[in-house]
Design a protein around this motif. Structure first.
Motif, PDB file in Angstrom:
ATOM      1  N   PRO A  58      20.576  14.298   8.637  1.00 30.15           N
ATOM      2  CA  PRO A  58      19.195  14.793   8.156  1.00 30.15           C
ATOM      3  C   PRO A  58      19.187  16.237   8.480  1.00 30.15           C
ATOM      4  CG  PRO A  58      19.210  12.875   9.330  1.00 30.15           C
ATOM      5  CD  PRO A  58      20.503  13.009   9.474  1.00 30.15           C
ATOM      6  N   VAL A  59      19.740  16.787   9.641  1.00 32.26           N
ATOM      7  CA  VAL A  59      19.715  17.965  10.129  1.00 32.26           C
ATOM      8  C   VAL A  59      20.405  19.041   8.998  1.00 32.26           C
ATOM      9  CG1 VAL A  59      20.506  19.761  11.685  1.00 32.26           C
ATOM     10  CG2 VAL A  59      19.634  17.409  12.486  1.00 32.26           C
TER      11      VAL A  59
ATOM     12  N   THR B 274      18.457  19.244   5.729  1.00 32.45           N
ATOM     13  CA  THR B 274      17.203  19.902   5.857  1.00 32.45           C
ATOM     14  C   THR B 274      17.745  21.422   5.853  1.00 32.45           C
ATOM     15  OG1 THR B 274      15.910  18.400   7.254  1.00 32.45           O
ATOM     16  CG2 THR B 274      15.481  20.730   7.255  1.00 32.45           C
ATOM     17  N   TRP B 275      18.577  21.752   6.445  1.00 33.20           N
ATOM     18  CA  TRP B 275      19.298  23.096   6.358  1.00 33.20           C
ATOM     19  C   TRP B 275      19.721  23.408   5.242  1.00 33.20           C
ATOM     20  CZ3 TRP B 275      24.360  24.770   4.848  1.00 33.20           C
ATOM     21  CH2 TRP B 275      24.525  26.113   5.120  1.00 33.20           C
TER      22      TRP B 275
ATOM     23  N   LEU C 150      16.282  24.075   2.650  1.00 34.15           N
ATOM     24  CA  LEU C 150      15.832  25.431   2.937  1.00 34.15           C
ATOM     25  C   LEU C 150      16.599  26.655   2.923  1.00 34.15           C
ATOM     26  CD1 LEU C 150      14.135  24.264   6.513  1.00 34.15           C
ATOM     27  CD2 LEU C 150      12.992  24.918   3.922  1.00 34.15           C
TER      28      LEU C 150
ATOM     29  N   GLY D 175      14.459  25.354  10.592  1.00 26.70           N
ATOM     30  CA  GLY D 175      13.720  23.974   9.905  1.00 26.70           C
ATOM     31  C   GLY D 175      15.017  22.974  10.396  1.00 26.70           C
ATOM     32  N   ALA D 176      16.159  23.513  10.357  1.00 28.59           N
ATOM     33  CA  ALA D 176      17.280  22.341  10.841  1.00 28.59           C
ATOM     34  C   ALA D 176      16.809  22.006  12.316  1.00 28.59           C
ATOM     35  CB  ALA D 176      18.673  23.011  10.746  1.00 28.59           C
TER      36      ALA D 176
ATOM     37  N   ALA E 154      14.180  19.449  12.180  1.00 29.41           N
ATOM     38  CA  ALA E 154      14.970  18.422  11.869  1.00 29.41           C
ATOM     39  C   ALA E 154      15.656  17.406  13.147  1.00 29.41           C
ATOM     40  CB  ALA E 154      15.721  18.404  10.740  1.00 29.41           C
TER      41      ALA E 154
END
Length: 398
Positions: free
Chosen positions: A157-158, A161-162, A165, A176-177, A180
């Motif tokens: 998920p991290v 998200t990265w 973005l 953002g990471a 997350a």
């Protein structure tokens, strides 16, 4: 005034400085904690180091921006922290690393006092300095991809998200990471297990010891990457926006603050480079003479983050395996790409840069001295051999 009312523009400058501080902290604090722990800091010492770094760079931003009326922003040495993260605990433990931090600070301050020393640092081929940094960063940048294989539920998920973005809001990709990662930690109940007492930041004084091998293996490379990857580019960024504060004052402050802050566990501070544009550019304020406000608000933001040093360190310690290293690796990918491009971009020095990079990434230790130093030595020897070859060819052609 273009761009809105004076009051509105001032508020925008304050906001730009806050964003600069948030991006600067959240995008690389994981690298700092990883680096300090790699050279032997315990959790309390790492938290103290984070506190000292936030306070010294925050005060530097406020003092220099206010006094010079320029958006002077400072930061911890992210390349230096990456260098530490790729190292091992020195023979004398964290006190020996602290001794190396002190020496690094003294050398930075001397560059402000002794102009020939600054010129000597500037004379180091950019390709080799960049290659040394790229080699150090390589081992850190592969960490997210190793972690996602071993812990996909926590890491995927991290990374996703990265990636999203990067496509739509690149500046906020790493913050953002981090957000997350916080969600992942909340889902796994990490925050409920934190010790509230550990959240209070406390200064831990570390008495330095002086190990010659550590001074060469840690202190000298830390000084070189901080000067060549942060202070010199930071000055160039300010000059590109029309600000010329001179090197003497900032180098004396950052060198002195590094040497003194080392006793509290901090590794090095310097002029901000990449994040400096957030406070010095026209987005901060349409009037170049008023952008110093952004520098002040950035410093205040760093000081506020200092109060969170204990909480941040405790949370990082309790995080799922590989999560902090993933944030650090993602934060350094851009720096690695830029360093590798600079290392291998010039055909005349490409082979020397390649040798420096691979030796620095190898992790070898010789005579108690780590790979970063030997990578630079190897690259200089190859560069010398290439120069001798060019001279021989010119002589034969004549």
């Amino acid at each position: 005034m273009a761009g809105g009312s004076p009051a509105g523009s001032t508020a925008h400058a304050v906001l730009a400085g806050i964003v600069c501080g948030i991006v600067g902290f959240t995008s690389s604090f994981a690298v700092v904690l990883t680096g300090l722990r790699a050279v032997g800091a315990d959790p309390e010492q790492a938290a103290s180091g984070l506190l000292v770094l936030c306070v010294t760079m925050g005060l530097g931003c406020v003092l220099f921006s206010w006094r010079l009326r320029m958006p002077i922003t400072m930061a911890w040495s992210t390349p230096g922290a990456a260098l530490l993260a790729a190292a091992t605990v020195p023979a004398g433990g964290f006190p020996a690393a602290v001794g190396a931090f002190v020496v690094c600070g003294v050398l930075i301050a001397l560059c402000g006092l002794v102009r020939p020393l600054e010129r000597l640092v500037e004379a180091i081929p950019t390709s080799l300095a960049s290659a040394m940094l790229a080699g150090v960063l390589l081992t850190l940048c592969v960490a997210p991809f190793r972690a996602v294989v071993s812990s996909p539920a926590a890491i995927a998920p991290v990374m996703l998200t990265w990636l999203v973005l990067v496509a739509f809001a690149r500046r906020w990709a790493v913050p953002g990471a981090l957000a997350a990662a916080l969600v992942v930690m909340a889902v796994q109940g990490v925050f409920g297990r934190l010790d509230a007492g550990a959240a209070v930041p406390a200064l831990q004084v570390v008495v330095p010891t002086w190990q010659p091998a550590t001074l060469v293996a840690v202190g000298l490379p830390l000084f070189l990457v901080t000067m060549t990857s942060q202070n010199i580019p930071g000055t160039a960024v300010l000059a590109s926006f029309g600000y010329r504060p001179g090197m003497r004052g900032p180098l004396l402050y950052t060198g002195g603050a590094t040497a003194l802050g080392a006793l509290g566990g901090g590794h090095a501070i310097n002029l901000a480079a990449i994040s400096a544009a957030l406070a010095a550019g026209p987005e901060a304020h349409p009037d170049r003479g008023r952008r110093w406000i952004a520098g002040v608000s950035c410093g205040v933001t760093y000081l506020a983050f200092g109060l969170l040093a204990g909480l941040v360190t405790a949370a990082a310690r309790a995080a799922p395996a590989g999560l902090v290293e993933t944030i650090a690796g993602l934060a350094l990918l851009g720096t690695f790409a830029a360093a590798a491009a600079a290392a291998l971009g010039d055909p005349a020095t490409r082979e020397a840069g390649a040798v420096t990079l691979v030796v620095a990434a190898s992790g070898i230790t010789l005579a108690g001295i780590g790979a970063a130093f030997w990578g630079l030595v190897a690259g200089l020897l190859v560069l010398l051999a290439l120069e001798l070859d060019r001279r021989r060819r010119r002589r034969d052609a004549a």
